[in-house]
Design a protein around this motif. Structure first.
Motif, mmCIF file in Angstrom:
data_model
loop_
_atom_site.group_PDB
_atom_site.id
_atom_site.type_symbol
_atom_site.label_atom_id
_atom_site.label_comp_id
_atom_site.label_asym_id
_atom_site.label_seq_id
_atom_site.Cartn_x
_atom_site.Cartn_y
_atom_site.Cartn_z
ATOM 1 N N ALA A 1 0.792 -1.121 0.014
ATOM 2 C CA ALA A 1 -0.114 0.012 0.049
ATOM 3 C C ALA A 1 0.852 1.204 -0.178
ATOM 4 O O ALA A 1 1.832 1.486 0.884
ATOM 5 C CB ALA A 1 -0.742 -0.085 1.278
ATOM 6 N N ARG A 2 0.381 2.124 -0.964
ATOM 7 C CA ARG A 2 1.361 3.291 -1.140
ATOM 8 C C ARG A 2 1.573 4.128 0.437
ATOM 9 O O ARG A 2 2.567 4.570 0.755
ATOM 10 C CB ARG A 2 0.856 4.374 -2.289
ATOM 11 N N GLU A 3 0.266 4.215 0.703
ATOM 12 C CA GLU A 3 0.128 5.071 2.136
ATOM 13 C C GLU A 3 1.127 4.325 3.134
ATOM 14 O O GLU A 3 1.845 5.039 3.953
ATOM 15 C CB GLU A 3 -1.209 4.953 2.603
ATOM 16 N N LEU B 1 4.567 5.244 2.376
ATOM 17 C CA LEU B 1 5.225 6.726 2.690
ATOM 18 C C LEU B 1 5.039 6.967 4.247
ATOM 19 O O LEU B 1 5.916 7.890 4.529
ATOM 20 C CB LEU B 1 3.965 7.599 2.052
ATOM 21 N N ARG B 2 4.041 6.293 4.893
ATOM 22 C CA ARG B 2 4.558 6.445 6.274
ATOM 23 C C ARG B 2 5.940 6.091 6.930
ATOM 24 O O ARG B 2 6.106 6.563 7.978
ATOM 25 C CB ARG B 2 3.218 5.652 7.273
ATOM 26 N N ARG C 1 7.836 13.349 5.110
ATOM 27 C CA ARG C 1 7.439 12.486 4.015
ATOM 28 C C ARG C 1 8.026 12.915 3.034
ATOM 29 O O ARG C 1 8.476 11.961 2.294
ATOM 30 C CB ARG C 1 5.755 12.460 4.129
ATOM 31 N N GLU C 2 8.130 14.062 2.585
ATOM 32 C CA GLU C 2 8.865 14.529 1.358
ATOM 33 C C GLU C 2 10.236 13.925 1.373
ATOM 34 O O GLU C 2 10.817 13.631 0.220
ATOM 35 C CB GLU C 2 8.891 15.959 1.056
ATOM 36 N N GLY C 3 11.078 14.002 2.369
ATOM 37 C CA GLY C 3 12.502 13.664 2.564
ATOM 38 C C GLY C 3 13.392 14.349 1.689
ATOM 39 O O GLY C 3 14.062 14.089 0.843
#
Length: 285
Positions: free
Chosen positions: A51-53, A56-57, A78-80
């Motif tokens: 899952a993409r979410e 990203l978490r 999250r962007e890093g």
């Protein structure tokens, strides 16, 4: 014409040196076909396994554990996004005192890798129950470091115990070529080691004979093969066999590259004992 690099050496992103990875996502519902593709190609590019979410978490949690100096002002964990500054006194990557060392031992990391999808995929490909090896590596690269994974085969780093090992490479965030994605040398899992042994003598690590070369362009030309690439998205997974030559590109984007290596063996097989403990950047394995 786009120019990429690996370990600081330029690579022209053209049809002489690069070709797209074959997308095997549609074969996930046909295990026999997926296994045949893995045998034929030595690797599998699979979209949306996770899952993409969730991915990203994990990215957010890792960068939240880092010194704020690392991140560009006004951007999110999250962007890093790299600030261009490395925190003063930061230890080498993954050693005690570096955030990655603590992170791979955290409940957050363990919970992420407890997702049943990777194990189910490995079981389908290995035709039976599997175990994930405890040495799970978290890699982190940023713009300007001129550091990348050299051309190598995993078997040279896991040469004890069974060679029936599957590696799952998980990009933790979107990872186009310029962010430092993995590349695979087409058909190289069929090559005998003697075919690429001469390349080792020109490497940049004369005391370590496990890497094949830090020069991806000369490797491709010497072996008459191209590097296979993909525009990876968060949630995608690469699966590869232990004898395929692969490497990574330099991170040249503001977004930092974060990734996880997880490896599986058939339950009951004897794994390399060095992979039965948590990863540390100084463990020498």
């Amino acid at each position: 014409m786009t120019t990429l690099s690996s370990n600081g050496l330029p690579l022209t992103f053209d049809e002489e040196l690069f070709t797209p990875l074959r997308d095997s996502t549609e074969l996930r519902s046909r295990p026999a076909s997926l296994r045949a593709r893995l045998r034929a190609d030595g690797c599998l590019y699979l979209r949306g396994v996770l899952a993409r979410e969730d991915v990203l978490r994990l990215r957010e949690a890792y960068f939240a554990s880092c010194d704020p100096v690392l991140l560009a002002p006004g951007t999110t964990h999250r962007e890093g996004i790299f600030s261009g500054r490395v925190p003063p006194g930061l230890p080498a990557h993954g050693v005690p005192g570096h955030p990655a060392h603590a992170f791979v031992r955290s409940e957050t990391f363990h919970r992420f890798l407890a997702d049943p999808a990777p194990a189910a995929l490995a079981e389908s490909l290995l035709c039976g129950p599997v175990q994930m090896l405890p040495r799970r590596i978290l890699r982190h690269f940023h713009r300007g470091s001129r550091l990348a994974s050299r051309a190598h085969v995993d078997r040279d780093y896991m040469d004890r115990g069974s060679d029936r090992v599957l590696t799952l490479w998980i990009p933790v965030g979107d990872c186009p070529p310029a962010t430092g994605g993995l590349v695979y040398l087409e058909g190289s899992h069929t090559l005998p080691p003697a075919a690429y042994a001469p390349l080792r003598s020109a490497g940049d690590r004369p005391g370590d004979h496990r890497p094949i070369s830090h020069d991806l362009a000369s490797t491709a030309r010497a072996l008459g093969r191209r590097w296979m690439w993909a525009d990876y998205a968060a949630g995608d997974v690469m699966v590869h066999l232990p004898h395929i030559i692969h490497a990574s590109l330099d991170t040249t984007t503001d977004a930092m590259r974060l990734s996880v290596d997880a490896r599986f063996v058939r339950r009951g097989d004897t794994p390399d004992p060095r992979w039965l403990r948590a990863w540390s950047g100084d463990d020498g394995a």
